[in-house]
Design an enzyme around this catalytic site. Structure first.
Site, mmCIF file in Angstrom:
data_model
loop_
_atom_site.group_PDB
_atom_site.id
_atom_site.type_symbol
_atom_site.label_atom_id
_atom_site.label_comp_id
_atom_site.label_asym_id
_atom_site.label_seq_id
_atom_site.Cartn_x
_atom_site.Cartn_y
_atom_site.Cartn_z
ATOM 1 N N TYR A 191 0.845 -1.188 0.000
ATOM 2 C CA TYR A 191 0.000 0.000 0.000
ATOM 3 C C TYR A 191 0.882 1.241 0.000
ATOM 4 O O TYR A 191 1.601 1.491 0.975
ATOM 5 C CB TYR A 191 -0.909 -0.043 1.229
ATOM 6 C CG TYR A 191 -1.894 1.096 1.384
ATOM 7 C CD1 TYR A 191 -2.130 2.019 0.370
ATOM 8 C CD2 TYR A 191 -2.606 1.250 2.563
ATOM 9 C CE1 TYR A 191 -3.039 3.054 0.528
ATOM 10 C CE2 TYR A 191 -3.520 2.274 2.741
ATOM 11 C CZ TYR A 191 -3.723 3.178 1.717
ATOM 12 O OH TYR A 191 -4.615 4.204 1.884
ATOM 13 N N LYS A 205 -1.344 -1.246 -4.132
ATOM 14 C CA LYS A 205 -2.425 -0.263 -4.014
ATOM 15 C C LYS A 205 -1.792 1.105 -4.180
ATOM 16 O O LYS A 205 -1.103 1.597 -3.286
ATOM 17 C CB LYS A 205 -3.138 -0.370 -2.668
ATOM 18 C CG LYS A 205 -4.265 0.664 -2.508
ATOM 19 C CD LYS A 205 -4.891 0.604 -1.123
ATOM 20 C CE LYS A 205 -5.968 1.677 -0.956
ATOM 21 N NZ LYS A 205 -6.536 1.696 0.407
#
Length: 304
Positions: A136, A164
């Site tokens: 992320y 992400k």
């Protein structure tokens, strides 16, 4: 075997009672709604799930419940948002023990690591379990940037299967693809850049406002995947004021209020967050209620 994670993976909120205790029943009901809408995975305990505000045992209770409710119908991932590498490794091992299908790993919280420290942290968490990982990247929120060049260096770790990308810079998608091809499955993590990111090559969407509008959110994804760009743009324009609610310091409060207005939960948050109040609350309610009043009709076949 490397998972093939694609599609909408909503980042679910952690439902709470007014006294700020966990409401696992409400969370479970919301999970069912999301699965029924056609999502292809669940991300629990991310930023939207108030990971950092929950106690260690609470996070494990949420994940134990989610694995039980999902019953293997979709993959279940947990955010890993700890203040130290050692704690993140312990958490990763516990998620594997509880039956999670994967992890979404954030940099260590509080301390702003440099690039070398960041990559050491991610590699250590990967070594702690056999679970596949979404990395992320959200430098706006967390002050640590995982650049395309860093992802190229991390590409030798097979457990890093997806990214992400929430830098707010859609150029990053092309830059990553140009550096490492299709090595990673790319997820967009910024709601109001979703359609642009899909057009540039994102294969998944870790969605926020879709928690309140799951059918519309899934239909937008399906239109984009089918190349129905005119229909997708029309739906996106209706959706955009709502999607903007995901890009705010108070995105958790915004989205929980939206969930409440749509009858899918309550707005309660964990301190230091407080529910929206006064003019700020009225402004958000105006956006939500305008969206509801002009809610588009979704073709029945799209929901099949």
């Amino acid at each position: 075997m490397k998972p093939t994670w694609t599609g909408v993976f909503p980042a679910l909120t952690t439902h709470l009672h007014e006294d700020q205790t966990l409401d696992l029943d409400a969370t479970a009901k919301h999970i069912e709604v999301m699965i029924e809408s056609g999502v292809q995975g669940l991300v629990m305990l991310g930023s939207l799930g108030e990971n950092a505000a929950l106690e260690a045992d609470e996070k494990r209770r949420v994940m134990e419940m989610t694995v039980d409710v999902a019953r293997g119908r979709v993959p279940v991932l947990s955010g890993v948002s700890e203040t130290s590498t050692a704690a993140a490794c312990r958490y990763a091992r516990d998620m594997e023990r509880l039956g999670a299908d994967g992890l979404m790993v954030l940099p260590a919280m509080v301390y702003k690591s440099d690039p070398s420290e960041t990559m050491i942290h991610f590699r250590a968490v990967a070594d702690a379990s056999d679970l596949p990982i979404i990395c992320y990247n959200n430098p706006i929120a967390y002050g640590v940037d995982i650049t395309p060049a860093m992802f190229a260096q991390l590409a030798d770790e097979e457990k890093f299967v997806a990214i992400k990308e929430s830098s707010g810079n859609t150029c990053r998608i092309s830059d990553i693809i140009n550096l490492v091809g299709d090595r990673y499955m790319l997820f967009t993590g910024v709601d109001d850049l979703a359609l642009e990111s899909i057009m540039l090559g994102a294969k998944g969407w870790i969605a926020g406002i879709g928690l309140a509008f799951p059918k519309e959110n899934q239909y937008l994804w399906d239109l984009a995947m089918a190349g129905e760009w005119e229909k997708a743009r029309e739906l996106y324009r209706w959706y955009m004021p709502l999607l903007h609610l995901d890009v705010s310091l108070k995105f958790v409060q915004n989205i929980k209020l939206c969930i409440q207005e749509c009858g899918l939960g309550a707005e309660w948050v964990r301190a230091p967050r407080q529910p929206l109040a006064g003019a700020e609350r009225e402004a958000v309610l105006k956006v939500i209620r305008h969206g509801l009043a002009n809610r588009p009709s979704i073709p029945t076949l799209a929901l099949a």
